[in-house]
Design an enzyme around this catalytic site. Structure first.
Site, PDB file in Angstrom:
ATOM      1  N   TYR A   1       0.725  -1.188  -0.330  1.00  0.00           N
ATOM      2  CA  TYR A   1      -0.112   0.032  -0.033  1.00  0.00           C
ATOM      3  C   TYR A   1       0.806   1.845  -0.113  1.00  0.00           C
ATOM      4  O   TYR A   1       2.035   0.793   0.601  1.00  0.00           O
ATOM      5  CB  TYR A   1      -0.821  -0.568   1.125  1.00  0.00           C
ATOM      6  CG  TYR A   1      -1.684   1.332   1.041  1.00  0.00           C
ATOM      7  CD1 TYR A   1      -1.394   1.748   2.444  1.00  0.00           C
ATOM      8  CD2 TYR A   1      -2.860   1.638   0.711  1.00  0.00           C
ATOM      9  CE1 TYR A   1      -2.358   3.360   2.805  1.00  0.00           C
ATOM     10  CE2 TYR A   1      -3.307   2.486   0.502  1.00  0.00           C
ATOM     11  CZ  TYR A   1      -3.707   3.571   1.720  1.00  0.00           C
ATOM     12  OH  TYR A   1      -3.996   4.408   1.775  1.00  0.00           O
TER      13      TYR A   1
ATOM     14  N   ASP B   1       9.500   2.381  -0.381  1.00  0.00           N
ATOM     15  CA  ASP B   1       7.831   3.314   0.220  1.00  0.00           C
ATOM     16  C   ASP B   1       8.337   2.930   1.903  1.00  0.00           C
ATOM     17  O   ASP B   1       8.430   2.011   2.173  1.00  0.00           O
ATOM     18  CB  ASP B   1       6.825   2.831  -0.381  1.00  0.00           C
ATOM     19  CG  ASP B   1       5.686   3.429   0.459  1.00  0.00           C
ATOM     20  OD1 ASP B   1       5.314   3.154   0.172  1.00  0.00           O
ATOM     21  OD2 ASP B   1       6.053   4.351   1.072  1.00  0.00           O
TER      22      ASP B   1
ATOM     23  N   LYS C   1       4.868   9.273   8.119  1.00  0.00           N
ATOM     24  CA  LYS C   1       4.447   8.731   9.744  1.00  0.00           C
ATOM     25  C   LYS C   1       5.436   9.631  11.146  1.00  0.00           C
ATOM     26  O   LYS C   1       5.903   9.903  11.384  1.00  0.00           O
ATOM     27  CB  LYS C   1       4.804   7.314   9.705  1.00  0.00           C
ATOM     28  CG  LYS C   1       3.686   7.118   9.764  1.00  0.00           C
ATOM     29  CD  LYS C   1       3.592   4.971   9.118  1.00  0.00           C
ATOM     30  CE  LYS C   1       2.517   4.838   7.623  1.00  0.00           C
ATOM     31  NZ  LYS C   1       1.025   4.932   8.328  1.00  0.00           N
TER      32      LYS C   1
END
Ligand code: KE4
Length: 430
Positions: free
Chosen positions: A143, A238, A266
């Site tokens: 994702y 990623d 994050k």
């Protein structure tokens, strides 16, 4: 007793689609009512009914220092008192950029934005501009945020055509995304042969954390590096979830692979909205205002986010921090592994650094197909039984879990004991 959460959820559903601002929070994968949070401190979260939980979601990764860490709170408060946003450059952006470039040497230049989705979306645009190619390769089960190009699964002609994963994504977009199986180099080799000089980049979660935790087979990441190099495509890691999580320099440091670009998020915001993408200067300098690739954001490099990120990365530099995090995750996973085995429950329990995965399946999990052999109904029962015992796991089988520097051995041992009691209760009710 969750009366207040029930009422809050009923109210929210009249105002916000599904009552939540991000779908996974709605507990759809495990059933039941999402708990509304009042506050959190360290590894503990308290809901509006006053129930407390040892939290292993930790806001899906940002809170590696735990909730409301004093140095982070103090930094954000001080920044807010000077102003919450200027829409003009500040030195704090260079301070965080310096920390990121020092910790992730493959990043020579970095651009901050406000979410992981923005970071991956922008990195893709940059890769297409730099290579002058249209197609991108992603892997099923990875994702990369909700950008159109990523919500694509393997189409019928997997090597040639993606298929939209969501309404609202055009065939045109899907045509340029090739979705392949994770941990499989043969299909990537074939995709490059089928599309000579058309593939701009390959984007991958180097440790996949969005189908549960799925780690690369030996040689897989090196294979991605070799194939992209050989075919003139950029390799994008990623590391929105793994960056500063599995090691100070992320997966690329642990596995000694140098990607062309890295996306982050994050942890570099310490719980305040931040995304970032960076890489070789010759690529990044194609970005406006230096180059012609447009990318922008009202709150990019926001002072509160920069302050939280700087405080977090500086705290992580404390000697022994990553060893402690790894030991905590190992303690938890070994304890759960022994507990499930004692009860004869088929499971896979693994961790990398302070992120962990738990699958209720006897099969080795190496990609989305094998991840899906998991018993999701058992996971739902386990999730709720743990919630009743004060442990908050990810409300979906296909997510990773996180420990922080605030997770004490006592909290972890209590979690393991709760798991033993939860399984006995599930079996007694069967
Ligand atoms: P955001 O746009 O949510 O900040 O980041 C998107 C993203 C990009 N890349 C990776 C590897 C990610 O894990 C994410 C976001 N992770 C999910 C957790 N599964 C966020 C949780 C949610 O969507 O609410």
């Amino acid at each position: 007793m969750i009366e207040r959460s029930l009422a809050a959820y009923a109210r929210a559903k009249h105002l916000i689609p599904g009552g939540v601002n991000s779908p996974v929070r709605a507990f759809k994968a495990v059933g039941g009512t999402p708990l509304f949070v009042r506050s959190a401190q360290g590894c503990t979260m308290t809901d509006i009914d006053g129930n407390t939980y040892v939290d292993y979601v930790m806001s899906w990764g940002p809170l590696i220092l735990g909730h409301a860490h004093p140095v982070v709170v103090k930094a954000v408060q001080a920044a807010a008192a000077r102003g919450t946003s200027y829409g003009a450059p500040t030195e704090a952006e260079s301070d965080l950029a310096e920390l990121v470039c020092a910790m992730v040497p493959s990043i020579e230049r970095v651009r901050f934005c406000s979410s992981g989705t923005e970071a991956t979306m922008s990195a893709l645009r940059l890769a297409r501009a730099f290579t002058n190619r249209d197609k991108v390769v992603k892997f099923a089960g990875c994702y990369h945020g909700h950008g159109d190009a990523f919500l694509i699964s393997a189409g019928s002609g997997a090597l040639t055509m993606g298929a939209p994963d969501s309404p609202g994504i055009t065939e045109g977009t899907a045509r340029d995304t090739i979705a392949l199986p994770y941990n499989d180099l043969d299909t990537l080799r074939a995709a490059f042969v089928a599309h000579p000089r058309e593939i701009a980049c390959v984007i991958v979660e180097p440790y996949a954390g969005n189908m549960g935790l799925v780690v690369p087979k030996p040689g897989y990441l090196a294979g991605l590096r070799e194939l992209t190099q050989a075919h003139g495509a950029l390799l994008i890691f990623d590391e929105v979830m793994t960056g500063f999580r599995v090691a100070p320099g992320g997966v690329q440091a642990r596995e000694e692979i140098v990607p062309d670009m890295t996306t982050l998020g994050k942890i570099i915001g310490g719980g305040v909205p931040v995304g970032a993408f960076g890489g070789r200067a010759e690529i990044m300098e194609q970005l406006s205002p230096l180059g012609t690739v447009y990318q922008a954001g009202t709150l990019s490099g926001n002072p509160l986010a920069m302050a939280a990120g700087i405080a977090t990365l500086r705290a992580l530099a404390e000697p022994g921090t990553y060893e402690r995090l790894e030991r905590s995750a190992a303690r938890l996973m070994e304890g759960l592994d022994v507990t499930f085995a004692r009860h004869g429950i088929a499971h896979q329990a693994n961790h990398r650094g302070s992120m962990f995965g738990l699958f209720f399946t006897a099969s080795a999990v190496t990609d989305l197909t094998s991840a899906k052999t998991s018993d999701t109904s058992y996971y739902a029962k386990f999730f709720h039984a743990m919630l009743e015992r004060g442990v908050y796991l990810a409300p979906s089988q296909f997510e990773a879990g996180f420990v922080s520097t605030a997770h004490t051995d006592i909290a972890i041992d209590d979690t393991i004991a709760a798991a033993d009691d939860a399984i006995r209760a599930i079996h007694a009710a069967a």
